[in-house]
Design an enzyme around this catalytic site. Structure first.
Site: not given
Length: 656
Positions: A437, A512, A514
């Protein structure tokens, strides 16, 4: 098939050696999966009685002392004395490997327990087993135990005494209570939801049989659930499509017998773009499909093409539609019952019997042809045909778009320029790719990796939610195109495992909300378009630590709040760092905690319960908002701040 089941039907093939030495050979693992497999072995024995028409109720009780009780109201294990071994049928079944009434066809026409190892393996891996048999107005009982002798040698599953007759009873059937050995298993905690889902699935597959689950472990109380479906797999399909918009109200039912093979199919189309076929043989999930699925798909394609030509939907000059066109938006449950099952595939969940293909194809072609020829079903038939024609047009548009992209070098090269950092090794069986990510984390991962076998593919934004999109829209998404190209297998019907470039595809995102969302989006994509990657164990989730604990030169990492508390208990003068994202780690930290095969923690993604996964993907990622709200309201605990990574007691640590 005779309904009589006596001790003469029990055949012995070999003794009970080596189970304790290598439990993984018999139940897969000594973790949670193996613990549940133990239960399935005993439940399958009870279900075999029901599947063959001798029982109509199966109950499972999770007891306070972590033992489990499984009871059925079938014929009961034979209690007579085995003529060769001189002990009761109960003792033979529970102490001899490959012993049971399922090797011949006189006692069981169809059986999920094929090898006669289930009961004896459960006995070998339990501290204690108690078997009660209720038969012909009499009750019997025998107990077994695994104990060490004075020299410390373990003796597994030895009878404490011969089978005892207890007296008269009105009950009928078998009741088994076993306590798994905590020196064998990493945990004795059976998951209530996992057990409940499997019993519900069995209730769908065995019409009218009642399955009862009682949990007596929590706070001295009990949690009861009961499943019984008079509609059988028809209700199963309705449940799978409950959160979807269906094209016709009632599932189509196909039933019949060919050459001793019983075939039952329930199918219904929805307005979605993916096909979902859930197949079973003798109640065993065949997640990799097999010959029975091939027969069904072949029959559906032939019958529907014939219908389209008869009705004028396809003209003489038109090419026949492909099978995938008729299966777009299809939800189907296929249940086959037969003898002498042959399993194939990586996980032994693909049916290999060619006679199953012939039987299913014959029955399905005959019944579906009659269904389509019935004028009262014209609206259903037309909706199926119209759906297929539209699917074909979209597929053709996607094919043209793909060809144009290839011509312009977009699909093959452009998305990966400056993105994928390949590894130098060319042995796909040793290589792994991290989908990371963000560019920041991607930069650290590129610097910290071992270039010989680790490739890095950073994502520059959230991937598309493929549950809401057509194939052409999926192919138009740059992030997903990059993943498709990097992995090399293609997607959907073009998927070819032989072209896989990496043995491990590892999703690495922040701890988290996201990061969890990105994981969900990527897993949905793999589930819908590269399911074989998951089935054969190539998809993983990497777990980065949440905390860094440093005292002087000593550094430790914690992956959960509980682990943090354990590591810091009694520790003073330490410095604590809470990682908000992968980008906060320098390359050395990222390598040491998350990428180094010797230290890292990975979760292997699997499809143990495909039907439940299908429901969850639809609810959480689909178009309908209300079911998603209801699920979140029912299951979310907003007072907790746990992340996915903080529930790591179930994690696996692969070596390499």
């Amino acid at each position: 098939m005779s309904g009589e089941y006596t001790v003469k039907d029990i055949k012995v093939m070999e003794g009970l050696e080596a189970v304790r030495m290598r439990p993984g050979m018999y139940i897969g693992s000594t973790g949670a999966r193996g613990l549940h497999h133990m239960l399935w072995e005993i439940v399958d024995n009870a279900v075999d009685e029901a599947a063959n028409g001798y029982a109509d109720c199966v109950s499972v009780t999770l007891n306070k002392d972590m033992s489990v009780t499984v009871e059925d109201n079938g014929r009961g294990i034979p209690v007579g004395i085995h003529e060769k071994l001189g002990v009761s049928g109960v003792e033979v079944v529970y102490t001899k490997l490959h012993a049971g009434g399922k090797f011949g066809e006189s006692s069981y026409a169809f059986s999920g327990g094929l090898h006669g190892v289930g009961a004896s393996v459960v006995n070998a891996l339990s501290k204690s087993v108690k078997v009660e048999v209720f038969q012909n107005g009499r009750a019997y009982m025998q107990e077994f135990a695994s104990e060490r002798d004075s020299e410390g040698k373990m003796h597994s599953g030895r009878p404490k005494a011969p089978l005892q007759e207890l007296g008269r009873t009105r009950k009928q059937g078998t009741r088994v209570t076993y306590l798994p050995d905590d020196t064998v298993f990493e945990t004795l905690e059976l998951n209530y939801e996992t057990v409940s889902r499997r019993l519900r699935e069995l209730a769908y597959l065995n019409r009218g049989v009642r399955f009862v689950l009682t949990d007596s472990r929590k706070h001295g109380g009990s949690q009861d659930v009961e499943y019984c479906y008079q509609g059988g797999i028809i209700d199963f399909v309705k449940g799978l499509n409950a959160e979807k918009t269906v094209l016709y109200d009632e599932p189509i039912v196909v039933k019949g017998t060919k050459d001793g093979i019983h075939v039952e199919i329930a199918m219904q189309h929805n307005d979605g773009y993916t096909e979902n076929i859930f197949s079973y043989v003798n109640n065993i999930p065949t997640t990799e499909g097999g010959m029975h699925e091939v027969g069904f798909k072949s029959a559906l394609t032939k019958v529907m093409n014939d219908y389209c030509r008869r009705s004028g939907i396809l003209k003489d000059k038109d090419l026949s539609l492909a099978g995938e066109d008729f299966r777009e938006g299809l939800t189907a449950v296929l249940s086959v019952k037969m003898t002498n099952i042959q399993f194939e595939g990586q996980t032994k969940t693909r049916l290999g019997n060619t006679e199953a293909k012939t039987a299913v194809e014959s029955v399905a072609m005959d019944r579906l042809t009659h269904f389509l020829e019935d004028l009262k079903n014209a609206s259903v038939a037309n909706s199926m045909a119209d759906k297929a024609v539209k699917a074909n047009k979209v597929k053709e548009a996607a094919r043209k778009a793909k060809n144009m992209a290839r011509e312009k070098n977009k699909l093959e090269n452009a998305p990966l320029v400056g993105k994928l950092s390949s590894c130098t090794g060319r042995n796909a069986a040793e290589n792994e790719m991290f989908i990371v990510e963000g560019d920041s984390a991607g930069g650290s991962a590129k610097q910290g990796r071992d270039r010989r076998f680790q490739a890095i593919l950073p994502l520059r934004g959230k991937p598309l939610n493929v549950e809401k999109k057509r194939l052409d829209q999926v192919l138009a998404n740059e992030e997903l195109r990059s993943i498709i190209t990097a992995i090399g297998t293609g997607i959907g019907n073009d998927f070819n495992m032989a072209n896989l470039k990496y043995d491990k595809v590892i999703i690495l995102s922040d701890a988290d909300q996201d990061g969890a969302h990105i994981r969900a989006l990527l897993l949905t994509f793999f589930y819908r378009y590269m399911k074989e990657l998951i089935i054969e164990g190539h998809v993983y989730i990497g777990l980065p630590p949440l905390y860094k604990i440093q005292k002087g030169d000593e550094i430790k990492y914690a992956y959960s709040d509980d682990e943090l508390n354990r590591l810091t208990k009694g520790l003073k003068g330490y410095v604590l760092q809470r990682y908000k994202g992968l980008g906060e780690m320098n390359p050395e930290q990222l390598w040491e905690t998350t990428m180094n095969p010797l230290n890292r923690t990975l979760i292997k993604v699997s499809l143990e319960d495909a039907a439940n996964i299908e429901r969850m993907v639809t609810v959480l990622m689909g178009n309908k908002v209300d079911p998603r709200k209801e699920y979140i309201s029912a299951h979310a605990d907003f007072n907790k701040t746990d992340t996915f990574e903080e529930r790591i007691d179930k994690r696996e640590k692969p070596n390499g």
